[in-house]
Design an enzyme around this catalytic site. Structure first.
Site, mmCIF file in Angstrom:
data_model
loop_
_atom_site.group_PDB
_atom_site.id
_atom_site.type_symbol
_atom_site.label_atom_id
_atom_site.label_comp_id
_atom_site.label_asym_id
_atom_site.label_seq_id
_atom_site.Cartn_x
_atom_site.Cartn_y
_atom_site.Cartn_z
ATOM 1 N N ASP A 95 1.362 -1.038 -0.320
ATOM 2 C CA ASP A 95 -0.205 0.117 -0.002
ATOM 3 C C ASP A 95 0.688 1.232 0.068
ATOM 4 O O ASP A 95 0.461 2.146 -0.163
ATOM 5 C CB ASP A 95 -1.092 0.387 1.080
ATOM 6 C CG ASP A 95 -0.218 -0.152 2.688
ATOM 7 O OD1 ASP A 95 0.852 -0.310 2.378
ATOM 8 O OD2 ASP A 95 -0.877 0.426 3.785
ATOM 9 N N ASP A 206 4.834 3.826 8.327
ATOM 10 C CA ASP A 206 4.163 3.656 8.754
ATOM 11 C C ASP A 206 4.288 3.952 10.294
ATOM 12 O O ASP A 206 4.706 2.300 11.208
ATOM 13 C CB ASP A 206 3.479 2.414 8.733
ATOM 14 C CG ASP A 206 2.748 2.623 7.148
ATOM 15 O OD1 ASP A 206 2.365 3.494 7.605
ATOM 16 O OD2 ASP A 206 2.173 1.504 6.660
#
Length: 340
Positions: A95, A206
């Site tokens: 992603d 992230d």
């Protein structure tokens, strides 16, 4: 705590080639960050010295961070007479990198049609297997982009993945010439005086989220804690450009861990209002994160009772009341969040 209207919005960041930072939504909750020059003339050095027909506006170059999906990026480029000048990747998850192959094909087509000067370089972590990366980088490397003209220092932030990196832009000092002093090492250092109209920024993928941190898929708690410490050492004014809209979920956990935190309560109201208005909750600032993010203050006395209660519930019994190291507290807090 400042009102919701003062939550950071895209701001210019370079005294010589001003640009906006635009969060482009992708998938269900991803953000693809687009660095967009405010003036097409800012990137003329990227083009060969060729004549442009009168009345024809040359496309402008845009730098993109973590394009996990190609379609929204291509739509943005088409709608804004733009091309990709550079691609920055923080880690290998699909992603974040899945859109790159299609974007490179799109870039080749733009070059052939005279809509781009070249195919963009792709920067990414040296320690991860990303087939599309042309320029592997690691902590301390300085990445320079042509359009918009910007300098990033790479910071190693493993934990979520084995070689996750972040890109830190030092911003500009409030000196007369507006020059931004370079960071001294891979973690970055604060200019003596920050120009609040040209703030420092970190694109952290992230690793650090608004009011949270990433799961530990490939790294250890010790690695993630050290990575968060590197990011937390950046200037207070640093805008935190994380890659997901996880904020409300993160706040729910943070309030369970730190229920008496007045700053967190106020931030919860602001974040709810932003999402209700259809606005992103990011970027936040490191100053805010240090006050409300439980993973940056895992060993705070205010968090200890709730953390011990969660540990006791998981263990189905009493938990030692003895001192807990900072790493142990962080490890247990991350485990609690995983099952929250």
């Amino acid at each position: 705590m400042p009102p919701a209207s003062s939550i950071p919005s895209p701001l210019s960041t370079d005294a010589d080639a001003r640009f906006d930072v635009v969060p482009l939504p992708a998938f269900n909750d991803n953000y693809i960050w687009m660095l967009v020059p405010r003036s097409p003339s800012a990137d003329l050095s990227a083009w060969p010295a060729v004549e442009v027909a009168p009345g024809v506006q040359r496309p402008v170059g845009i730098t993109v961070v973590d394009p996990g999906q190609a379609a929204p990026v291509m739509a943005y480029l088409d709608a804004n007479n733009a091309y990709l000048s550079a691609i920055l990747l923080t880690h290998h998850h699909a992603d974040h990198v899945g859109g790159v192959p299609e974007l490179l094909v799109f870039a080749e087509q733009q070059v052939q049609e005279g809509q781009a000067p070249s195919v963009p370089p792709v920067y990414g972590p040296v320690g991860e297997d990303i087939a599309t990366v042309t320029h592997p980088v690691s902590g301390g490397t300085v990445v320079e982009t042509v359009s918009p003209r910007a300098h990033f220092t790479v910071i190693d932030v493993p934990g979520h993945t084995r070689a996750h990196i972040a890109y830190f832009m030092a911003g500009a000092s409030a000196s007369a010439d507006g020059a931004a002093p370079p960071p001294a090492d891979g973690a970055g250092t604060a200019p003596a005086s920050i120009d609040q109209n040209q703030p420092p920024r970190v694109f952290c993928g992230d690793t650090l989220f608004a009011t949270g941190c990433g799961r530990l898929f490939e790294g250890t708690p010790a690695q993630m804690l050290a990575s968060l410490d590197r990011l937390a050492a950046l200037p207070d004014a640093t805008l935190v450009h994380c890659a997901h809209e996880y904020t409300l979920s993160n706040i729910r956990f943070a309030r369970a861990a730190d229920p008496e935190n007045a700053d967190l309560s106020a931030w919860s109201e602001q974040a709810e209002a932003l999402r209700a208005a259809g606005r992103p909750t990011v970027p936040t600032t490191l100053a805010l994160e240090r006050r409300v993010n439980p993973f940056l203050r895992a060993d705070a006395p205010a968090i200890a009772p709730q953390l011990r209660a969660a540990m006791a519930g998981q263990a189905h019994g009493a938990v030692s009341e003895g001192p807990m190291s900072r790493l142990a507290a962080f490890t247990q807090l991350r485990a609690w969040k995983d099952r929250f």
